[in-house]
Write a protein that holds these residues in place. Structure first.
Motif, PDB file in Angstrom:
ATOM      1  N   VAL A 268      32.911  38.270  46.201  1.00  0.00           N
ATOM      2  CA  VAL A 268      33.620  39.161  45.274  1.00  0.00           C
ATOM      3  C   VAL A 268      33.819  38.458  43.933  1.00  0.00           C
ATOM      4  CG1 VAL A 268      35.743  40.449  44.833  1.00  0.00           C
ATOM      5  CG2 VAL A 268      34.785  40.405  47.139  1.00  0.00           C
ATOM      6  N   ASP A 273      32.259  40.835  35.360  1.00  0.00           N
ATOM      7  CA  ASP A 273      33.528  41.449  34.960  1.00  0.00           C
ATOM      8  C   ASP A 273      33.415  42.965  34.771  1.00  0.00           C
ATOM      9  OD1 ASP A 273      34.458  38.872  34.990  1.00  0.00           O
ATOM     10  OD2 ASP A 273      34.637  38.669  32.809  1.00  0.00           O
ATOM     11  N   MET A 276      34.151  45.268  37.746  1.00  0.00           N
ATOM     12  CA  MET A 276      35.455  45.257  38.412  1.00  0.00           C
ATOM     13  C   MET A 276      36.140  46.621  38.492  1.00  0.00           C
ATOM     14  SD  MET A 276      37.554  41.719  37.888  1.00  0.00           S
ATOM     15  CE  MET A 276      37.285  41.439  36.140  1.00  0.00           C
ATOM     16  N   TYR A 279      35.056  48.533  41.471  1.00  0.00           N
ATOM     17  CA  TYR A 279      35.578  47.926  42.696  1.00  0.00           C
ATOM     18  C   TYR A 279      37.065  48.245  42.855  1.00  0.00           C
ATOM     19  CZ  TYR A 279      31.487  45.143  44.038  1.00  0.00           C
ATOM     20  OH  TYR A 279      30.245  44.742  44.493  1.00  0.00           O
ATOM     21  N   PHE A 280      37.819  48.229  41.746  1.00  0.00           N
ATOM     22  CA  PHE A 280      39.244  48.596  41.815  1.00  0.00           C
ATOM     23  C   PHE A 280      39.406  49.987  42.421  1.00  0.00           C
ATOM     24  CE2 PHE A 280      40.199  46.001  37.691  1.00  0.00           C
ATOM     25  CZ  PHE A 280      40.155  44.814  38.418  1.00  0.00           C
ATOM     26  N   GLU A 295      42.910  47.961  34.956  1.00  0.00           N
ATOM     27  CA  GLU A 295      41.848  48.294  34.007  1.00  0.00           C
ATOM     28  C   GLU A 295      42.311  48.066  32.574  1.00  0.00           C
ATOM     29  OE1 GLU A 295      40.587  52.269  34.841  1.00  0.00           O
ATOM     30  OE2 GLU A 295      39.272  51.647  36.470  1.00  0.00           O
ATOM     31  N   LEU A 298      42.371  44.370  31.853  1.00  0.00           N
ATOM     32  CA  LEU A 298      41.013  43.870  31.658  1.00  0.00           C
ATOM     33  C   LEU A 298      40.493  44.249  30.284  1.00  0.00           C
ATOM     34  CD1 LEU A 298      38.518  42.482  32.972  1.00  0.00           C
ATOM     35  CD2 LEU A 298      37.816  44.755  33.766  1.00  0.00           C
ATOM     36  N   PRO A 305      40.211  37.772  33.095  1.00  0.00           N
ATOM     37  CA  PRO A 305      39.372  38.449  34.087  1.00  0.00           C
ATOM     38  C   PRO A 305      39.306  37.706  35.421  1.00  0.00           C
ATOM     39  CG  PRO A 305      38.309  38.485  31.945  1.00  0.00           C
ATOM     40  CD  PRO A 305      39.529  37.623  31.799  1.00  0.00           C
ATOM     41  N   LYS A 309      40.100  39.276  39.048  1.00  0.00           N
ATOM     42  CA  LYS A 309      39.068  39.233  40.085  1.00  0.00           C
ATOM     43  C   LYS A 309      39.594  38.544  41.339  1.00  0.00           C
ATOM     44  CE  LYS A 309      35.067  38.693  38.298  1.00  0.00           C
ATOM     45  NZ  LYS A 309      33.849  38.087  37.716  1.00  0.00           N
ATOM     46  N   LEU A 312      41.524  41.046  43.189  1.00  0.00           N
ATOM     47  CA  LEU A 312      40.579  41.955  43.842  1.00  0.00           C
ATOM     48  C   LEU A 312      39.997  41.313  45.098  1.00  0.00           C
ATOM     49  CD1 LEU A 312      38.757  44.506  43.865  1.00  0.00           C
ATOM     50  CD2 LEU A 312      37.173  43.245  42.382  1.00  0.00           C
TER      51      LEU A 312
END
Length: 416
Positions: A268, A273, A276, A279-280, A295, A298, A305, A309, A312
């Motif tokens: 992951v 970047d 992401m 994926y969120f 978001e 970011l 970032p 991550k 995440l």
């Protein structure tokens, strides 16, 4: 680590709609708004009548091992479960025999019933890492498709035209190239549409490659047979670790859900970047407000970032392995990659005598083949005691001292 919501049923109808529609993609904003409105109405009716909605997603178990991309629709099923609705995990025991042409530019190989059944057992067990085992209905579409007569198929087919199928992008490309489109491939959408009819489905979930099968074929056949057309919940496709192409084991950009926690965490962390946000929205238990916060952070740079991550990666590992494993995986990552120290728990391999580097890499399980080992050495991806190895013909032998062989950033073995 963000704590998932404890009681999703406390969400208002609008909050439920926002959560369920998070990560959807119809390629058309007007259609998305239509499906959003229909979903809201179904949820209102379910609350008024006390009848849970009937939700399903179909899975053709063509391969036994799942990766993170396979679980995106399962995550959506789990959301419906947490909201108190009836969820069916449908095994495509009959559709698998045809093979879904939706995202393919060539005919899929046909599986046998025995292959489908064997894959299905593994598939369902892995799905329970996402779904609530006690609340999941597992069915096989052979229950109703096996009993259809030729006349039934003809009557179903009367609701569709050949032109509708030829307008599908993958069929159109093959038609233009003069490549074969076999008749049984057109049956797939009809069979999947009948799945919705047989179950009297309120909502069907699928990826964007299923848009025609669910939104067009499924709804149309339900209406033709006197049922209320289902809500089509079409979720986006999760890119692989390259951040660009659909996750695929064959492309090597996948994150297996059976991967060890540290390896899953590291994979992951390797995504770019820009990937992401998807994926969120698709791979976490986070609510829309939490996703929006990440978001925004970011986008405006208010959080690094790397830190986002790591949050995440911890969330994804927690889903499949639990909170303790996620904490340990994060600590492992900090130790190995941020502090550049060697992990304490690396596997050991005893050297009995001299052995060639490529053979050792394969024996240690660091590569799957000599060709992969050769490629990694040529690319500078193999290190011995922290030094890059460039000699493919190198032989290693016991030295009386421990040595550490490393492949990439995450694979280590201690040689004794």
């Amino acid at each position: 680590m963000i704590t998932p919501i404890q009681d999703p049923t406390s969400l208002s109808i609008d909050e439920q709609v926002a959560w369920l529609m998070q990560g959807t993609n119809y390629g058309d904003e007007e259609m998305k708004q239509k499906m959003t409105a229909e979903l809201r109405q179904r949820l209102i009716e379910a609350k008024q009548t006390g009848r849970p909605l009937r939700i399903y997603c179909g899975y053709d178990p063509r391969k036994p091992d799942l990766h993170l991309g396979h679980t995106i629709t399962m995550r959506k099923l789990r959301q419906f479960q947490d909201l108190g609705h009836d969820v069916t995990f449908l095994i495509g025991s009959y559709t698998s025999l045809v093979g879904d042409p939706s995202d393919k530019d060539k005919t899929r190989p046909v599986l046998t019933e025995a292959e489908v059944e064997e894959n299905a057992r593994t598939y369902v067990e892995q799905a329970y890492k996402i779904l609530d085992r006690d609340k999941t209905i597992v069915r096989h579409n052979g229950e109703w498709l096996a009993g259809l007569r030729l006349l039934d198929l003809i009557q179903i087919g009367q609701n569709f035209t050949v032109q509708q199928f030829l307008q599908r992008e993958n069929f159109a490309k093959r038609f233009d190239k003069g490549e074969p489109i076999f008749l049984q491939e057109t049956f797939y959408a009809l069979m999947q549409a009948y799945d919705a009819v047989a179950q009297e489905t309120d909502v069907q979930i699928g990826g964007t490659d299923q848009l025609f099968n669910i939104l067009i074929a499924g709804r149309k056949l339900q209406q033709a047979l006197g049922q209320k057309p289902q809500v089509a919940l079409i979720v986006d496709i999760l890119p692989g670790t390259d951040g660009e192409i659909k996750m695929s084991k064959s492309l090597g950009n996948d994150i297996p859900i059976l991967a060890a926690p540290a390896d899953m965490y590291g994979k992951v962390m390797s995504i770019p970047d820009h990937a992401m946000p998807l994926y969120f929205r698709l791979a976490t238990r986070w609510l829309p407000a939490q996703v929006a916060e990440f978001e925004q952070a970011l986008a405006d740079g208010s959080r690094h970032p790397r830190d986002l991550k790591m949050a995440l990666a911890s969330e994804i590992v927690s889903i499949f392995h639990g909170d303790e494993a996620a904490v340990a995986a994060e600590e492992h990552f900090r130790t190995v990659f941020q502090q550049r120290e060697l992990p304490d728990d690396m596997p050991e391999l005893a050297l009995a005598g001299p052995i060639g580097l490529l053979a050792l890499l394969k024996e240690a399980g660091l590569v799957s083949s000599n060709s992969e080992g050769r490629r990694l050495v040529e690319q500078g991806g193999v290190k011995l005691n922290g030094q890059t190895v460039s000699d493919i013909k190198l032989e290693l032998a016991p030295t009386g001292e421990e040595q550490v062989l490393q492949v990439g950033r995450r694979k280590f073995v201690r040689l004794t």
